[in-house]
Design a protein around this motif. Structure first.
Motif, PDB file in Angstrom:
ATOM      1  N   LYS A 218       0.832  -1.207   0.000  1.00  0.00           N
ATOM      2  CA  LYS A 218       0.000   0.000   0.000  1.00  0.00           C
ATOM      3  C   LYS A 218       0.868   1.261   0.000  1.00  0.00           C
ATOM      4  O   LYS A 218       0.544   2.256  -0.655  1.00  0.00           O
ATOM      5  N   LEU A 219       1.952   1.202   0.740  1.00  0.00           N
ATOM      6  CA  LEU A 219       2.866   2.343   0.803  1.00  0.00           C
ATOM      7  C   LEU A 219       3.459   2.619  -0.582  1.00  0.00           C
ATOM      8  O   LEU A 219       3.535   3.770  -1.033  1.00  0.00           O
ATOM      9  N   THR A 220       3.840   1.547  -1.277  1.00  0.00           N
ATOM     10  CA  THR A 220       4.386   1.685  -2.634  1.00  0.00           C
ATOM     11  C   THR A 220       3.343   2.275  -3.575  1.00  0.00           C
ATOM     12  O   THR A 220       3.650   3.150  -4.395  1.00  0.00           O
TER      13      THR A 220
ATOM     14  N   ASN B 252       1.210   7.278  -6.564  1.00  0.00           N
ATOM     15  CA  ASN B 252       0.209   8.302  -6.825  1.00  0.00           C
ATOM     16  C   ASN B 252       0.724   9.707  -6.541  1.00  0.00           C
ATOM     17  O   ASN B 252      -0.059  10.654  -6.482  1.00  0.00           O
ATOM     18  N   PHE B 253       2.035   9.842  -6.350  1.00  0.00           N
ATOM     19  CA  PHE B 253       2.652  11.157  -6.311  1.00  0.00           C
ATOM     20  C   PHE B 253       2.753  11.662  -7.751  1.00  0.00           C
ATOM     21  O   PHE B 253       3.000  10.876  -8.671  1.00  0.00           O
ATOM     22  N   SER B 254       2.607  12.946  -7.941  1.00  0.00           N
ATOM     23  CA  SER B 254       2.674  13.528  -9.291  1.00  0.00           C
ATOM     24  C   SER B 254       4.135  13.708  -9.703  1.00  0.00           C
ATOM     25  O   SER B 254       4.634  14.835  -9.821  1.00  0.00           O
TER      26      SER B 254
ATOM     27  N   SER C  50      13.764  11.776 -11.958  1.00  0.00           N
ATOM     28  CA  SER C  50      13.985  10.848 -10.844  1.00  0.00           C
ATOM     29  C   SER C  50      13.231   9.553 -11.072  1.00  0.00           C
ATOM     30  O   SER C  50      12.130   9.545 -11.627  1.00  0.00           O
ATOM     31  N   LYS C  51      13.822   8.457 -10.619  1.00  0.00           N
ATOM     32  CA  LYS C  51      13.204   7.145 -10.814  1.00  0.00           C
ATOM     33  C   LYS C  51      12.090   6.885  -9.807  1.00  0.00           C
ATOM     34  O   LYS C  51      11.066   6.289 -10.131  1.00  0.00           O
ATOM     35  N   GLU C  52      12.307   7.303  -8.577  1.00  0.00           N
ATOM     36  CA  GLU C  52      11.333   7.067  -7.506  1.00  0.00           C
ATOM     37  C   GLU C  52      10.443   8.294  -7.317  1.00  0.00           C
ATOM     38  O   GLU C  52      10.951   9.426  -7.291  1.00  0.00           O
ATOM     39  N   PRO C  53       9.114   8.126  -7.170  1.00  0.00           N
ATOM     40  CA  PRO C  53       8.218   9.268  -6.931  1.00  0.00           C
ATOM     41  C   PRO C  53       8.618  10.074  -5.694  1.00  0.00           C
ATOM     42  O   PRO C  53       8.560  11.307  -5.711  1.00  0.00           O
ATOM     43  N   LEU C  54       9.022   9.373  -4.628  1.00  0.00           N
ATOM     44  CA  LEU C  54       9.422  10.076  -3.411  1.00  0.00           C
ATOM     45  C   LEU C  54      10.685  10.897  -3.660  1.00  0.00           C
ATOM     46  O   LEU C  54      10.843  12.004  -3.129  1.00  0.00           O
ATOM     47  N   GLU C  55      11.571  10.362  -4.478  1.00  0.00           N
ATOM     48  CA  GLU C  55      12.795  11.090  -4.818  1.00  0.00           C
ATOM     49  C   GLU C  55      12.461  12.350  -5.623  1.00  0.00           C
ATOM     50  O   GLU C  55      13.136  13.374  -5.495  1.00  0.00           O
TER      51      GLU C  55
END
Length: 427
Positions: free
Chosen positions: A208-210, A215-217, A229-234
């Motif tokens: 769920k966290l992933t 769902n980050f823009s 960036s490869k990761e949405p959080l990044e």
């Protein structure tokens, strides 16, 4: 009858408790609640002096205001012990790791001191003495009760919504800041329920966290930062350090040292990859790596990251004067989603999507029959929409059930005419 005669006539902890409540009820009649309320106003003034960010001020003020009656009611019948005060402070700090620890401790100690000083004058000597008797001689009873209560609690901490509420809550606040800043972008592609991140086990929590991060823009943030960036959080992290480099030194260090390993822990948990075990060592989990400990560490690390990001964005946004009302934020998010999905409502797909929306869900083969089109044409036409807002689930080898996610349904409801009736879309 003297105090010691009274005490000798009380044969049990329960009797002591009954007696002290009876005595305290007489005392409580004398307590001036207006003076106690004035203490709340005085401590609010101290909070505003000690803290400089609206986030910190609101967090502490809301907690004290929300527990004020509870503190006062308890304090009327008994004096706070050192352990009781420390317990309240430590629990609050654990749940709000982004706050200045020293200032927070000072504020709580001031509040308890002011409250206790007043209550102390209204408690009889007998009540104070019995409080000490209960503390000194009744600890084994309290300990036994505590153990029983722990055994009765639900052992599945992954179903506890506290971490979920904190992370979803702070990310919603970040979303508001980004929308109302000069960047005019969103963090979240759609709203999430406060309890979205609860699950039956750690594997499901991390899944769920992933999905939450997906769902980050990311595309919008990459465009604004100029970094792919490869990761949405990044993507979020890179955006923040680009727009506020002077405020992001500590954030940069924390991301490199802690967050990257935290993400390796999340991404490698299911398969137990090499990176996962390296991450356990880096996060101090080499010898205590139970699912519960991993969960607590990961969620705390991520929450602290989002708090730091919120603080930086809050400073960045101060130059712009705005009031981030929740309703306007949701309207802005819906409008943003509308402009992103309207292109999927073309001449070929519009009637298909309209029927799916009105039926809530429908089997694709049945929809093809109703519209008198080939199933291959229908699936080809709707394929691009499945990457954005159209969801589906397996029915059998020949058919799938298609439906529109509830968040997007709200957007379609709001912009129904523009999507289905009006042929002249806004640019």
């Amino acid at each position: 009858m003297g105090l010691f005669d009274i005490v000798s006539g009380l044969s049990s902890f329960a009797t002591l408790h009954t007696w002290i409540i009876d005595q305290s009820s007489k005392v409580s009649d004398k307590v001036n609640m207006r003076r106690l309320d004035k203490i709340d106003l005085e401590i609010k003034s101290e909070i505003e002096k000690c803290f400089h960010t609206e986030y910190e001020i609101n967090k502490i003020d809301e907690f004290i205001a929300g527990h004020s009656l509870e503190f006062k009611s308890y304090g009327i019948s008994a004096l706070f012990t050192k352990e009781e005060k420390e317990s309240v402070i430590n629990k609050f700090l654990m749940e709000n790791r982004g706050l200045n620890e020293e200032n927070t401790i000072n504020i709580f100690n001031q509040y308890f001191y002011m409250l206790q000083e007043y209550l102390n004058k209204n408690l009889s000597f007998e009540t104070k003495f019995l409080k000490k008797v209960i503390d000194d001689q009744g600890k084994h009873i309290v300990s036994t009760i505590s153990k029983l209560m722990v055994n009765m609690e639900d052992k599945n901490m992954f179903k506890n919504s506290e971490f979920s509420k904190r992370i979803i809550g702070i990310c919603t606040s970040i979303n508001t800041l980004l929308l109302n800043s000069k960047l005019k972008i969103t963090l979240l592609k759609k709203p999430f329920a406060a309890d979205y991140l609860i699950a039956d086990n750690l594997d499901d929590v991390f899944l769920k966290l992933t999905n939450f991060f997906r769902n980050f823009s990311a595309e919008e943030m990459n465009e604004k930062s100029g970094i792919e960036s490869k990761e949405p959080l990044e993507s979020l992290f890179k955006l923040v350090i680009i727009i506020s480099p002077d405020l992001s030194i500590e954030l940069n260090q924390y991301y490199e040292r802690t967050v990257k390993q935290t993400l390796n822990c999340v991404n490698g948990y299911s398969e137990k990859t090499k990176e996962f075990y390296i991450a356990l060592g880096s996060l101090g989990l080499a010898y205590d790596n139970s699912d519960e400990k991993i969960y607590e560490t990961v969620m705390n690390n991520l929450y602290f990251l989002f708090v730091k990001i919120y603080e930086i964005l809050n400073e960045y946004s101060k130059e712009k004067d705005y009031l981030p009302f929740e309703n306007s934020t949701i309207d802005d998010m819906y409008k943003h989603i509308y402009f992103r999905i309207k292109w999927y409502f073309d001449n070929d797909s519009k009637e298909m999507l309209k029927k799916i929306y009105e039926r809530q869900e429908i089997i694709d083969t049945k929809l093809a029959d109703e519209l008198n089109v080939d199933i291959s044409f229908l699936r080809r036409t709707l394929h691009s929409a499945t990457k954005e807002f159209l969801s589906y689930k397996y029915l059998n080898n020949n058919s799938t059930i298609i439906y529109i996610d509830k968040t997007y349904r709200k957007v379609i409801e709001k912009y129904y005419y523009e999507l289905f009736e009006d042929t002249n879309y806004e640019d």
